[in-house]
Design a protein around this motif. Structure first.
Motif: not given
Lengths: 343, 290, 547
Positions: A183, A186, A193-194, A197, A334, A338
């Motif tokens: 994580l 990334t 980064w979001q 993902w 995150w 997710y």
């Protein structure tokens, strides 16, 4: 009969001696001062090396292992006022800054030699001695890609490529340390980064609960699973005899440190143990015992490692101070991301 | 010296201000040495509770209990625990110890009293002989019939040669013929050993067979009825009449009348009499006979 | 007088044990969650956490899985109780033994077995159940069938068959007789065991982590996450409190169910009838449960433990003794870890038995005072709490309490069997209490009027019953201690690893040998634990008095 109850209690308590007696130090060792080291739960050293250290230093070694690096960090924080250990080994790059922030270590006074290059920038008082290092990388099932006739991915960006849809299994960053490293990699590597993902999850990336789960159940090479790409370590291929390799563009560096705990009962013992860990013999045992690379340049790697356990020349390197500041916020973000993507 | 002397015994459940229903409400009972008292009463009248108080299994809220010359309960006194009273008890369902053989059940009290092994054996054999079940000595008690089980229960008590044996409806689960035989045997054994006894039952036949004297528990009090031979049926209350299985007269209310028959409601049951007697709603006296 | 002192000593022993090894560690952790830095009470975290939607999703998820797991266990456990405990046929003992094994397998290993079974390339891959809630529920059923079957079956075999015969003669059909006569009689046992199963299911950790996608997770995984990852003890305390609510709710429910029909039943010889044609339905359900739910995952596990680089073989088992698998040398061998496990489990068993015996005796005493009776009920409930408290809370709690006060004690390894005893205690107490409760109080009274002092009554009336339960209780506590992972992993010294900890460490290393060794070690652990349980089950001392 009248005294039966208390008697029973007493005799039962007297009986419970088997394992405890077994674990008590030998009488010979009792005369030696003890040095207590907290380690991560993958700590493994050949008995002969420990015996040699005990002979040479005059300390008898005792270890406790509460879990991974994060668990160790938490435990050290909980025990800050009255530490129960003299030294600590196995604090990784991401936990190191936070440990330094809590200011609970004293200088280790060790001569680092070639290990110097792995020290933490924020560590101005020589509190953390690098002991070993390794890289977290995406591992590739070579046979699968050969058969499929596709070139394996090389970088983080490749993983969101539709050509690799449904091929990658990673691990939960909130519960697994390679997951956290990935994580952070990334976040360091990607501008958004979001967004990355979201693409990654949309591309069929699976998030497993733990490393062993991903590696032995979901990975198509070591396990019986459907995913030919798994998040693991650069060292893992050394155990797989060429069946797997690392995608070097995805690798991120992790260093493991040792330190002497403030207010320790036996700081000198802890210092001696750190010297011992930096010594050639311990350093050469690292690959086989703990799957990590020695920080001592002069130590040769085992043959399987030379062949299969390649390291990236320029791994993704995160700003550790930034990690320490944002780790929790990132993990919360995150988790939200997710859970929204999967529910 | 009296074997049992209860004076003004009260017992109610609950504590403090929250006093529950009184089970015993000023009960008095005297049993002479060697005397057998039959205790009758409706269900819930407090017969069994009275026995438990005598045995020490329950403590009275007030009153004095003297068993075999020892004051066991008195206001403000620490009660003597059951195992230290010279009195044993035969339970309704025998309560034999399932993990012990017949002989071991009989030996139980002797072991507790630390009687030496040899004497114990002798005594067990002797008592088993008395109750006529010597051949069952090594049987498991789970394999006994109801009558045999009660014989073991009695033997278990007799073995200790206690001053008092308490019987809590010991034969109620047995059939009538067997009940009669056992009742006779029990009386004989008690007389033979000179043991005092309180014999609780709801069967008047049984009571009159076993006991020297009959008393009735009513509203937590004990009403003396007198020696068996001199029982005067007219002195019996209605509930006792019913209990005694039909000696004497009871009053009832006529619920239906026809030329052929009359239905009368007695305390809680109806009897149908031949012929026409009175009118619906009348109160009549009915003479009951066996 | 001496007896009073005896009971006093027993009570003090039990309270001291529970306070030091449970209340103190757990309390220390919870206090850190509700006190701020200045030591003042700060409950703001409760408001924050309890108003978050995510919290209630977690609660809902936990509840759903636990309820489904419990229902599944009862649905399969009830027919199994009948077939395995009330009927007789060749192979019954073998079947019964098989159902006991899952209970003692470490959850991590079961996770691997289920994934191997349900994964897309596994024998049951076509079901598409891999990493679904269904898989977790199936695994919960796998674990808990035996618990229901054993507790309900134990009571069932003692029921007087004539009661049902009476109902049948009064015109009740088989089904009606079952529903109106047998089921109400079994309610206490069903309630008690279902309550236990619900607790096990609602606090499952490794299973959920391994078998489910790491979605919202459960209360237990959240306590782990908040404690381990974020060291957010305030939030963790809220979730721990929620877990305690779960425990209390299920204990309350269990007690309600069992009180409704607590009849003192005399221990009599078990009644078994030959398996009849009319038993086809329960027999079919039992066979399905044994073969598909229990045997298949275990066979998959054994099969995978036999896979070597070149076909099938015993290589992995050989490695357990020699320990020189590739990339894994030195340290503890599996054989040594097993030896440690056995010794620690023996200690834990003795501690558990003593504590459980005292607690059970205290709880089943006839209390002659309302305060004492209330105390008994409190102890009865309190003893269940260890089941509902996360092992991370217990593990960390030991570290901030006992360990902090006496580091040398913490490092000596003494705490491991003690922690295992705390974990095994609820189950073992629950095993002993029904047996003691089955002693008709009149038996004690009969002994008393025959001149037996209270101590003698304890020795001659209660003890024989207690001894009957002791074999099983010993087997249970031994196997639970043997398989315990959560708290042990926090407390075991790396120099003195137990087998479950060793297995997990093997699973955390790459290489086919390590994986194979982990599975082989798991098979060995399962076999050893099962043997312990079976031996315990067999030991039923027959007490015959010497005349």
């Amino acid at each position: 009969m009248k005294k039966s109850l208390p008697l029973l209690v007493a005799s039962a308590l007297a009986l419970t001696g088997c394992s405890i007696a077994d674990q008590a130090p030998d009488s010979a060792e009792e005369t030696q001062p003890t040095v207590t080291i907290m380690t991560h739960d993958s700590f493994n050293v050949p008995d002969e090396l420990i015996a040699a250290f005990e002979d040479e230093s005059g300390y008898s070694v005792s270890t406790t292992s509460p879990g991974d690096a994060v668990a160790m960090l938490n435990q050290l924080i909980l025990q800050q006022d009255n530490p129960t250990v003299d030294g600590v080994y196995g604090i990784d790059s991401y936990s190191a800054p936070e440990l330094l922030n809590h200011d609970m270590l004293t200088p280790h006074d060790a001569d680092l030699g070639s290990a110097e290059q792995y020290t933490v920038d924020a560590d101005t008082e020589d509190q953390l001695a690098p002991i070993d290092h390794g890289q977290v990388c995406v591992n590739i099932d070579n046979e699968w890609f050969d058969e499929a006739g596709i070139a394996p991915p090389e970088t983080l960006d490749d993983l969101t490529d539709p050509a690799y849809e449904g091929l990658f299994v990673t691990t939960d960053p909130t519960t697994s340390s390679p997951g956290l490293a990935f994580l952070v990699a990334t976040i360091t590597d990607q501008d958004d980064w979001q967004g990355y993902w979201q693409d990654l999850l949309a591309n069929g990336t699976k998030v497993a609960g733990s490393w062993s789960d991903a590696y032995y159940s979901d990975f198509s090479s070591a396990g019986d699973g459907d995913y030919p790409l798994v998040l693991s370590y650069s060292s893992s291929p050394s155990a797989e005899e060429g069946r797997t390799s690392s995608a070097l563009g995805t690798c991120t560096e992790q260093v493991e440190y040792a330190g002497v705990v403030d207010n320790a009962v036996n700081p000198d013992g802890a210092k001696a143990f750190i010297e011992f860990m930096l010594d050639t013999e311990f350093q050469s045992s690292l690959p086989e015992e703990m799957y990590m690379y020695p920080v001592n340049d002069e130590v040769a790697l085992p043959e399987a490692w030379e062949q299969h356990a390649d390291l990236a020349e320029e791994p993704i390197t995160a700003d550790l101070t930034e990690v320490a500041e944002n780790r929790e916020a990132w993990l919360h973000d995150w988790t939200d991301l997710y859970e929204n993507a999967t529910s | 010296m009296k074997a049992i002397n209860l004076t003004n015994v009260h017992l109610h459940y609950g504590t403090g201000h929250n006093l529950g229903d009184a089970v015993l409400n000023g009960a008095d009972l005297q049993v002479a040495e060697g005397e057998i008292v039959g205790l009758l009463g409706a269900s819930g009248a407090g017969k069994s509770t009275l026995l438990r108080v005598i045995a020490g299994l329950q403590q009275p809220s007030a009153g004095t209990v003297i068993v075999a010359g020892i004051t066991t309960d008195d206001d403000g006194m620490r009660p003597v625990p059951p195992h230290l009273r010279d009195c044993t008890m035969v339970f309704q369902d025998a309560q034999l110890f399932p993990h012990r053989t017949v002989a071991a059940n009989v030996a139980y009290g002797l072991e507790a009293a630390k009687v030496p092994r040899a004497q114990r054996r002798q005594r067990v054999a002797q008592v088993l002989e008395m109750v006529q079940i010597s051949e069952l000595a090594n049987r498991a008690v789970t394999a006994l019939s109801g009558g045999q089980a009660q014989r073991v229960a009695l033997a278990r008590c007799l073995a200790l040669n206690p001053a008092v044996i308490l019987f809590d409806e010991p034969l109620s689960a047995l059939d009538r013929g067997l009940r009669q035989t056992l009742a006779v045997d029990i009386r004989e054994l008690l007389k033979q050993t000179g043991t005092s006894a309180v014999y609780v039952t709801h069967d008047a036949d049984e009571a009159t067979t076993v006991a020297d004297r009959i008393a009735v528990v009513e509203d937590g009090k004990i009403v003396e009825l007198g020696p068996v031979g001199e029982l005067d049926s007219s002195a019996l209350t209605e509930s006792v009449t019913r209990l005694l299985g039909g000696i004497g007269e009871v009053s009832g209310r006529v619920t239906s009348v026809s030329e052929q028959s009359t239905t009368v409601e007695l305390i809680d049951q109806h009897v149908v009499l031949p012929g026409r007697h009175g009118a619906v709603g009348d109160t009549v006296m009915v003479q009951l006979r066996r | 007088m001496t007896l009073r002192i005896g009971w006093g000593a027993a009570l003090v022993t039990v309270i001291t044990f529970l306070t030091i090894f449970f209340a103190w560690p757990v309390g220390a952790m919870l206090l850190r969650g509700i006190l701020d830095d200045a030591g003042a009470l700060n409950l703001s975290a409760f408001g924050e956490v309890l108003t978050t939607t995510r919290t209630w999703q977690i609660v809902g998820h936990t509840l759903t899985m636990a309820v489904l797991g419990t229902i599944g266990s009862v649905v399969f456990g009830l027919p199994a109780a009948y077939i395995l405990y009330r009927t007789d046929f060749p192979g019954r003992t073998v079947l019964r033994s098989i159902t006991l094994v899952p209970f003692v397998l470490p959850t991590v290993v079961v996770g691997v077995a289920f994934r191997a079974l349900l994964g897309s390339n596994g024998p049951l891959g076509f079901l598409g159940m891999d990493q679904t809630t269904g898989a977790i529920v199936a695994a919960m059923v796998f674990f808990n069938i035996s618990l229901i079957a054993r507790q309900v079956g134990g009571l069932w075999q003692m029921l007087d068959p004539r009661t049902v015969e009476a109902a049948r003669s009064l015109g009740a059909s088989r089904a009606r007789a079952f529903c109106t006569i047998t089921l109400p009689a079994l309610t206490p046992a069903i309630g008690a065991s279902a309550g236990l199963v619900f607790l096990y299911c609602s606090t499952a950790y490794s299973l959920v982590r391994t078998l489910g996608s790491p979605g919202v997770g459960t209360i237990e995984t959240e306590v782990f996450r908040q404690t381990q990852t974020f060291l957010d003890l305030r939030t963790a305390a809220v979730f721990s409190a929620l877990q305690v609510v779960f425990v209390l709710a299920s204990v309350w429910l269990t007690q309600r169910l069992s009180h409704r029909a607590t009849t003192a039943l005399r221990l009599q010889h078990p009644v078994r009838q030959p398996l009849a044609r009319t038993d086809w339905f329960p027999f079919g359900v039992t066979m399905f449960a044994v073969v598909v739910i229990i045997l298949l995952p275990m066979i998959t596990l054994i099969e995978r433990s036999l896979i070597t680089n070149d076909g099938y073989g015993l290589d992995n088992y050989r490695l357990l003794v020699t320990s020189s698998g590739s990339g894994f040398a030195g340290g503890t061998t599996a054989a040594q870890a097993l030896e440690h496990s056995l010794k620690i489990a023996l200690d834990a068993t003795i501690i558990t038995l003593v504590a459980a015996m005292l607690i059970s005796l205290i709880i089943t005493r006839d209390a002659n005072h309302p305060v004492l009776a209330r105390g008994q009920r409190f102890l009865d409930t309190f003893i269940m709490l260890p089941m509902g408290v996360s092992s991370v809370t217990i593990g960390f709690g030991f570290l901030v309490s006992i360990h902090a006060v006496n580091p040398s004690l913490g490092q000596s390894g003494v705490l491991v069997p003690l922690a295992q005893a705390v974990v095994a205690l609820p189950l073992v107490v629950r095993t002993i209490i029904p047996v003691l409760a089955a002693v008709d109080p009149k038996q004690r009274q009969a002994a008393a009027v025959l001149g037996a002092s209270p101590t003698r009554i304890l020795a001659t009336i209660d003890a024989p019953y207690l001894l009957r339960a002791m074999g099983l209780a010993a087997g249970l506590s031994f196997s639970v201690a043997l398989g315990e992972f959560g708290a042990t992993s926090f407390l075991a010294s790396p120099d003195y690893q137990t087998l479950p900890v060793y297995i997990v460490r093997l699973l955390n290393r790459p290489g086919a040998d390590n994986f194979g060794m982990a599975l082989a070690a798991a098979v060995v652990l399962g076999i050893v634990a099962a043997i312990a349980l079976l031996i315990g089950d067999r030991i039923r001392p027959r007490i015959r008095s010497t005349r």
